[in-house]
Write an enzyme that holds these catalytic residues in place. Structure first.
Site, mmCIF file in Angstrom:
data_model
loop_
_atom_site.group_PDB
_atom_site.id
_atom_site.type_symbol
_atom_site.label_atom_id
_atom_site.label_comp_id
_atom_site.label_asym_id
_atom_site.label_seq_id
_atom_site.Cartn_x
_atom_site.Cartn_y
_atom_site.Cartn_z
ATOM 1 N N HIS A 193 -4.580 -1.152 5.911
ATOM 2 C CA HIS A 193 -4.031 0.183 6.946
ATOM 3 C C HIS A 193 -5.348 -0.545 7.761
ATOM 4 C CE1 HIS A 193 -7.303 2.437 4.807
ATOM 5 N NE2 HIS A 193 -5.820 3.699 4.357
ATOM 6 N N HIS A 213 -10.512 0.580 1.981
ATOM 7 C CA HIS A 213 -10.609 1.751 2.651
ATOM 8 C C HIS A 213 -11.741 1.698 4.045
ATOM 9 C CE1 HIS A 213 -8.802 6.054 4.360
ATOM 10 N NE2 HIS A 213 -9.832 5.866 5.000
ATOM 11 N N ASP A 233 1.685 2.823 3.456
ATOM 12 C CA ASP A 233 0.884 3.962 3.724
ATOM 13 C C ASP A 233 2.314 4.913 3.291
ATOM 14 O OD1 ASP A 233 -1.630 5.014 2.846
ATOM 15 O OD2 ASP A 233 -2.137 5.113 5.236
ATOM 16 N N LYS A 290 -8.805 -0.672 -5.744
ATOM 17 C CA LYS A 290 -9.618 -0.004 -4.824
ATOM 18 C C LYS A 290 -10.430 0.563 -4.425
ATOM 19 C CE LYS A 290 -8.367 2.081 -1.026
ATOM 20 N NZ LYS A 290 -6.808 2.524 -0.127
ATOM 21 N N HIS A 335 1.729 5.498 -1.938
ATOM 22 C CA HIS A 335 1.930 6.714 -2.695
ATOM 23 C C HIS A 335 2.242 6.870 -3.131
ATOM 24 C CE1 HIS A 335 -3.039 6.640 -0.499
ATOM 25 N NE2 HIS A 335 -1.934 6.270 -0.029
ATOM 26 N N HIS A 356 0.625 -0.912 0.062
ATOM 27 C CA HIS A 356 -0.532 0.437 0.294
ATOM 28 C C HIS A 356 0.944 1.392 0.267
ATOM 29 C CE1 HIS A 356 -3.937 2.448 1.390
ATOM 30 N NE2 HIS A 356 -2.791 3.618 1.357
HETATM 31 O O1 DOR Z 1 -3.078 9.313 5.574
HETATM 32 C C1 DOR Z 1 -3.764 9.050 4.526
HETATM 33 N N1 DOR Z 1 -2.817 9.471 3.503
HETATM 34 N N2 DOR Z 1 -4.442 8.193 4.249
HETATM 35 C C2 DOR Z 1 -5.022 8.087 3.211
HETATM 36 O O2 DOR Z 1 -5.542 7.229 3.350
HETATM 37 C C3 DOR Z 1 -4.199 8.630 2.475
HETATM 38 C C4 DOR Z 1 -3.001 8.479 2.628
HETATM 39 C C5 DOR Z 1 -3.151 10.084 1.051
HETATM 40 O O3 DOR Z 1 -3.248 10.200 0.581
HETATM 41 O O4 DOR Z 1 -2.285 10.600 1.868
HETATM 42 ZN ZN ZN Z 2 -3.264 5.224 1.707
#
Ligand code: DOR
Ligand code: ZN
Length: 344
Positions: free
Chosen positions: A174, A136, A247, A99, A15, A13
């Protein structure tokens, strides 16, 4: 000198964002991880097969030369997602999961799902073709306390959804609560759960005691200590239901240190050192490989990475406080404890 060797870990997971941010953070993950499940919550989101193909191209272009890191792409589920497009993307080997964001639950989730009946045909197609759904797991109802969002989601949305499409493989992303741990543990082979690095380290005090600490704010928000302890027990138990999904979610500092700060902890840089420290504290260093390198591929039907990672214990590890991007700095997660395990 103490050393441990594991198969190269994966991040289930992650970003990576886009543009200048992507270029700045992709090397941080590619340095240590073999593969990562790439979250699709860009603006606009990665909704179609064509969006995912284009985004994958941009990620490959952002990797350091010679890197063999593999991005595992996902599609962002909307109420208009076309099952045939999802099927095509899976058959091409382009995507590894879809997702599900409940609309409004987190960063860039406005295009997510409100009416779950509308996505049933996609979910049924995914069950047929063996494509997992990353969830999520938070409700967004105004009358639900933010600290209860995960537990209520399990009862109201997740359990009914899994009952109505039992063959669907689901990953609770998460997880942050004892209820999440208990539900994942008892969910059988079609259910897994990722746990982040930061939720093993912080409880909600980190965000609120002694002033507001925006770099510890993420979603789902960190909960009480009893929940953190349940997560640590799950991650270090050796149960294959649980695997690493960092995450890691970069935001530039001005967007975190603001009157309305963004959610996300950026842990790509020091995750493996933090995890080794946590697993050592729990007397479970022998379980780190399962959590970081073996359980995830097994759930996704992949082989573990061939390559290995060595972690060496010694003097406290140094790592940058911030990663520079042309748009501003990104603060690296501070685990508030010295780290003694370095990669290499
Ligand atoms: O803390 C987070 N940041 N949780 C999420 O679900 C998304 C992520 C983000 O994209 O910044
Ligand atoms: Zn995330």
């Amino acid at each position: 000198m103490q050393q441990i060797t594991l198969r190269r870990p994966d991040d289930w997971h992650l970003h990576l964002r886009d543009g200048a941010m992507l270029n700045a953070v992709a090397p941080e993950t590619a340095r240590h991880f073999g593969r990562a499940i790439i979250m699709p919550n860009l603006i606009p989101p990665v909704v179609t097969r064509d969006d995912a193909a284009a985004y994958k191209g941009r990620i490959m272009a952002a990797l350091p030369e010679g890197s063999d890191f593999q991005p595992l792409m996902t599609l962002y589920l909307t109420e208009d997602t076309d099952p045939a497009d999802v099927k095509r993307a899976k058959e091409e080997g382009l995507i590894s999961a879809v997702k599900l964001y409940p609309a409004g639950a987190t960063t860039n989730s406005a295009s997510g799902v409100t009416n779950f009946d509308k996505v049933r045909p996609v979910l049924e197609t995914m069950a047929e073709i063996g494509l997992p759904l990353c969830v999520h797991g938070e409700v967004v109802d105004a009358d639900i306390d933010i600290f209860d969002r995960e537990a209520v989601f399990i009862d109201r949305i997740l359990d009914p959804l899994r009952t109505s499409v039992p063959e669907l493989r689901v990953i609770m992303e998460h997880i942050t609560t004892k209820q999440g741990v208990d539900y994942a543990r008892s969910g059988g082979d079609n259910l897994g759960a990722t746990i982040t690095t930061h939720h093993l380290v912080i409880n909600r005090n980190a965000i609120l005691v002694g002033g507001i600490k925006p770099h510890y704010y993420c979603l789902p928000v960190a909960k009480r200590e009893e929940h953190r302890l349940a997560l640590r027990a799950a991650a270090t138990s050796g149960d294959p239901s649980f695997f690493l999904g960092t995450d890691s979610a970069p935001h530039i500092d001005p967007l975190k240190e603001s009157a309305c700060g963004c959610a996300g902890c950026f842990t790509a840089t020091n995750t493996m050192s933090i995890l080794a420290e946590v697993f050592e504290q729990e007397g479970a260093l022998d379980k780190l490989e399962g959590f970081a390198s073996l359980h995830g591929p097994a759930f996704y039907g992949l082989e573990p990475n061939e390559a290995e990672m060595v972690l060496t214990k010694g003097e406290p590890v140094t790592y940058p406080d911030k990663i520079a991007t042309p748009d501003g700095d990104v603060t690296v997660f501070d685990p508030m404890m010295p780290l003694h395990w370095r990669v290499g």
